[in-house]
Design a protein around this motif. Structure first.
Motif, PDB file in Angstrom:
ATOM      1  N   LEU A  44       0.805  -1.217   0.000  1.00 45.76           N
ATOM      2  CA  LEU A  44       0.000   0.000   0.000  1.00 45.76           C
ATOM      3  C   LEU A  44       0.840   1.270   0.000  1.00 45.76           C
ATOM      4  O   LEU A  44       0.508   2.230  -0.696  1.00 45.76           O
ATOM      5  CB  LEU A  44      -0.972  -0.005   1.181  1.00 45.76           C
ATOM      6  CG  LEU A  44      -2.100  -1.031   1.096  1.00 45.76           C
ATOM      7  CD1 LEU A  44      -2.990  -0.957   2.321  1.00 45.76           C
ATOM      8  CD2 LEU A  44      -2.918  -0.833  -0.172  1.00 45.76           C
ATOM      9  N   ILE A  45       1.934   1.288   0.747  1.00 50.46           N
ATOM     10  CA  ILE A  45       2.774   2.486   0.752  1.00 50.46           C
ATOM     11  C   ILE A  45       3.456   2.660  -0.597  1.00 50.46           C
ATOM     12  O   ILE A  45       3.542   3.775  -1.113  1.00 50.46           O
ATOM     13  CB  ILE A  45       3.787   2.456   1.907  1.00 50.46           C
ATOM     14  CG1 ILE A  45       3.049   2.616   3.243  1.00 50.46           C
ATOM     15  CG2 ILE A  45       4.839   3.552   1.747  1.00 50.46           C
ATOM     16  CD1 ILE A  45       3.911   2.417   4.460  1.00 50.46           C
ATOM     17  N   ALA A  46       3.922   1.569  -1.191  1.00 48.09           N
ATOM     18  CA  ALA A  46       4.570   1.677  -2.500  1.00 48.09           C
ATOM     19  C   ALA A  46       3.587   2.122  -3.583  1.00 48.09           C
ATOM     20  O   ALA A  46       3.949   2.908  -4.467  1.00 48.09           O
ATOM     21  CB  ALA A  46       5.207   0.352  -2.882  1.00 48.09           C
ATOM     22  N   LEU A  47       2.346   1.645  -3.528  1.00 46.16           N
ATOM     23  CA  LEU A  47       1.376   1.979  -4.569  1.00 46.16           C
ATOM     24  C   LEU A  47       0.635   3.295  -4.328  1.00 46.16           C
ATOM     25  O   LEU A  47       0.376   4.040  -5.270  1.00 46.16           O
ATOM     26  CB  LEU A  47       0.351   0.852  -4.723  1.00 46.16           C
ATOM     27  CG  LEU A  47       0.880  -0.473  -5.261  1.00 46.16           C
ATOM     28  CD1 LEU A  47      -0.218  -1.509  -5.281  1.00 46.16           C
ATOM     29  CD2 LEU A  47       1.481  -0.283  -6.646  1.00 46.16           C
ATOM     30  N   THR A  48       0.284   3.558  -3.061  1.00 51.77           N
ATOM     31  CA  THR A  48      -0.550   4.736  -2.784  1.00 51.77           C
ATOM     32  C   THR A  48       0.116   5.766  -1.879  1.00 51.77           C
ATOM     33  O   THR A  48      -0.407   6.864  -1.719  1.00 51.77           O
ATOM     34  CB  THR A  48      -1.879   4.315  -2.125  1.00 51.77           C
ATOM     35  OG1 THR A  48      -1.610   3.802  -0.817  1.00 51.77           O
ATOM     36  CG2 THR A  48      -2.611   3.282  -2.953  1.00 51.77           C
ATOM     37  N   GLY A  49       1.219   5.373  -1.239  1.00 47.78           N
ATOM     38  CA  GLY A  49       1.880   6.279  -0.301  1.00 47.78           C
ATOM     39  C   GLY A  49       1.325   6.192   1.107  1.00 47.78           C
ATOM     40  O   GLY A  49       1.799   6.882   1.999  1.00 47.78           O
ATOM     41  N   ARG A  60       0.622  10.400   4.663  1.00 46.70           N
ATOM     42  CA  ARG A  60       1.268   9.651   3.576  1.00 46.70           C
ATOM     43  C   ARG A  60       2.764   9.609   3.815  1.00 46.70           C
ATOM     44  O   ARG A  60       3.335  10.477   4.476  1.00 46.70           O
ATOM     45  CB  ARG A  60       0.949  10.229   2.211  1.00 46.70           C
ATOM     46  CG  ARG A  60       1.499  11.587   1.950  1.00 46.70           C
ATOM     47  CD  ARG A  60       0.971  12.122   0.607  1.00 46.70           C
ATOM     48  NE  ARG A  60       1.329  13.506   0.502  1.00 46.70           N
ATOM     49  CZ  ARG A  60       2.326  13.967  -0.233  1.00 46.70           C
ATOM     50  NH1 ARG A  60       3.040  13.145  -0.967  1.00 46.70           N
ATOM     51  NH2 ARG A  60       2.613  15.243  -0.271  1.00 46.70           N
ATOM     52  N   VAL A  61       3.409   8.583   3.251  1.00 44.24           N
ATOM     53  CA  VAL A  61       4.849   8.389   3.378  1.00 44.24           C
ATOM     54  C   VAL A  61       5.507   8.879   2.094  1.00 44.24           C
ATOM     55  O   VAL A  61       5.117   8.474   0.999  1.00 44.24           O
ATOM     56  CB  VAL A  61       5.191   6.901   3.614  1.00 44.24           C
ATOM     57  CG1 VAL A  61       6.694   6.688   3.668  1.00 44.24           C
ATOM     58  CG2 VAL A  61       4.528   6.398   4.889  1.00 44.24           C
ATOM     59  N   VAL A  62       6.498   9.739   2.247  1.00 44.14           N
ATOM     60  CA  VAL A  62       7.249  10.250   1.100  1.00 44.14           C
ATOM     61  C   VAL A  62       8.736  10.240   1.444  1.00 44.14           C
ATOM     62  O   VAL A  62       9.115  10.090   2.604  1.00 44.14           O
ATOM     63  CB  VAL A  62       6.814  11.689   0.724  1.00 44.14           C
ATOM     64  CG1 VAL A  62       5.380  11.714   0.238  1.00 44.14           C
ATOM     65  CG2 VAL A  62       6.997  12.646   1.885  1.00 44.14           C
ATOM     66  N   ARG A  73      12.158   1.719  -0.355  1.00 44.28           N
ATOM     67  CA  ARG A  73      12.033   2.452   0.910  1.00 44.28           C
ATOM     68  C   ARG A  73      10.921   1.890   1.804  1.00 44.28           C
ATOM     69  O   ARG A  73      11.131   1.731   3.007  1.00 44.28           O
ATOM     70  CB  ARG A  73      11.837   3.936   0.645  1.00 44.28           C
ATOM     71  CG  ARG A  73      13.075   4.590   0.085  1.00 44.28           C
ATOM     72  CD  ARG A  73      12.835   6.067  -0.204  1.00 44.28           C
ATOM     73  NE  ARG A  73      13.875   6.627  -1.036  1.00 44.28           N
ATOM     74  CZ  ARG A  73      15.067   7.011  -0.624  1.00 44.28           C
ATOM     75  NH1 ARG A  73      15.388   6.880   0.643  1.00 44.28           N
ATOM     76  NH2 ARG A  73      15.942   7.508  -1.467  1.00 44.28           N
ATOM     77  N   PRO A  74       9.737   1.581   1.263  1.00 43.79           N
ATOM     78  CA  PRO A  74       8.725   0.942   2.124  1.00 43.79           C
ATOM     79  C   PRO A  74       9.168  -0.416   2.666  1.00 43.79           C
ATOM     80  O   PRO A  74       8.795  -0.780   3.784  1.00 43.79           O
ATOM     81  CB  PRO A  74       7.515   0.795   1.190  1.00 43.79           C
ATOM     82  CG  PRO A  74       7.677   1.883   0.192  1.00 43.79           C
ATOM     83  CD  PRO A  74       9.169   1.992  -0.021  1.00 43.79           C
ATOM     84  N   ILE A  75       9.965  -1.145   1.908  1.00 43.72           N
ATOM     85  CA  ILE A  75      10.466  -2.436   2.404  1.00 43.72           C
ATOM     86  C   ILE A  75      11.374  -2.212   3.608  1.00 43.72           C
ATOM     87  O   ILE A  75      11.217  -2.860   4.652  1.00 43.72           O
ATOM     88  CB  ILE A  75      11.193  -3.200   1.280  1.00 43.72           C
ATOM     89  CG1 ILE A  75      10.193  -3.651   0.217  1.00 43.72           C
ATOM     90  CG2 ILE A  75      11.955  -4.404   1.849  1.00 43.72           C
ATOM     91  CD1 ILE A  75      10.825  -4.200  -1.050  1.00 43.72           C
ATOM     92  N   ILE A  76      12.318  -1.301   3.493  1.00 38.39           N
ATOM     93  CA  ILE A  76      13.237  -1.015   4.603  1.00 38.39           C
ATOM     94  C   ILE A  76      12.470  -0.447   5.791  1.00 38.39           C
ATOM     95  O   ILE A  76      12.670  -0.853   6.935  1.00 38.39           O
ATOM     96  CB  ILE A  76      14.348  -0.036   4.153  1.00 38.39           C
ATOM     97  CG1 ILE A  76      15.250  -0.732   3.150  1.00 38.39           C
ATOM     98  CG2 ILE A  76      15.142   0.487   5.345  1.00 38.39           C
ATOM     99  CD1 ILE A  76      16.230   0.188   2.473  1.00 38.39           C
TER     100      ILE A  76
END
Length: 109
Positions: A44-49, A60-62, A73-76
């Motif tokens: 979800l973070i990789a696709l939508t932030g 949101r994550v940026v 980055r979302p994996i780490i």
């Protein structure tokens, strides 16, 4: 930047969503809830932030420069988030160590 209280509530929402999925389909498997949480966060973070909790709280994550976080980055970030200790330790900008290590920041939409 999102403040700690809002970030923690978003994390609790994500844990609850993942627990409901775990309880409904995978109850008894000791690794299932962790894998569900990892998958939810990364995808979800990789696709939508944003994960489920982030969406509900307007976060949101940026990357630190405000651009798309990408896939690694979302994996780490999620790997260190699962360790529990990094999100409880913040830097001077009130970013959890999981965000510092991933080069990300959680911001309000």
């Amino acid at each position: 930047m999102a403040r700690p209280g809002r970030r923690m509530i978003a994390l609790v929402i994500d844990f609850v969503v993942c627990f409901v999925i775990y309880a409904a389909f995978f109850f008894g498997n000791p690794w299932a809830s962790t894998i569900i949480f990892f998958g939810e966060q990364v995808v979800l973070i990789a696709l939508t932030g944003s994960g489920f909790g982030h969406v509900l709280l307007g976060l949101r994550v940026v990357k630190v420069d405000g651009t798309y976080a990408g896939w690694w980055r979302p994996i780490i970030r999620t790997f260190f988030l699962i360790l529990t200790v990094p999100p409880l330790i913040w830097d001077s900008d009130q970013r959890g160590l999981h965000d510092v290590f991933a080069g990300t920041v959680l911001v309000r939409r």
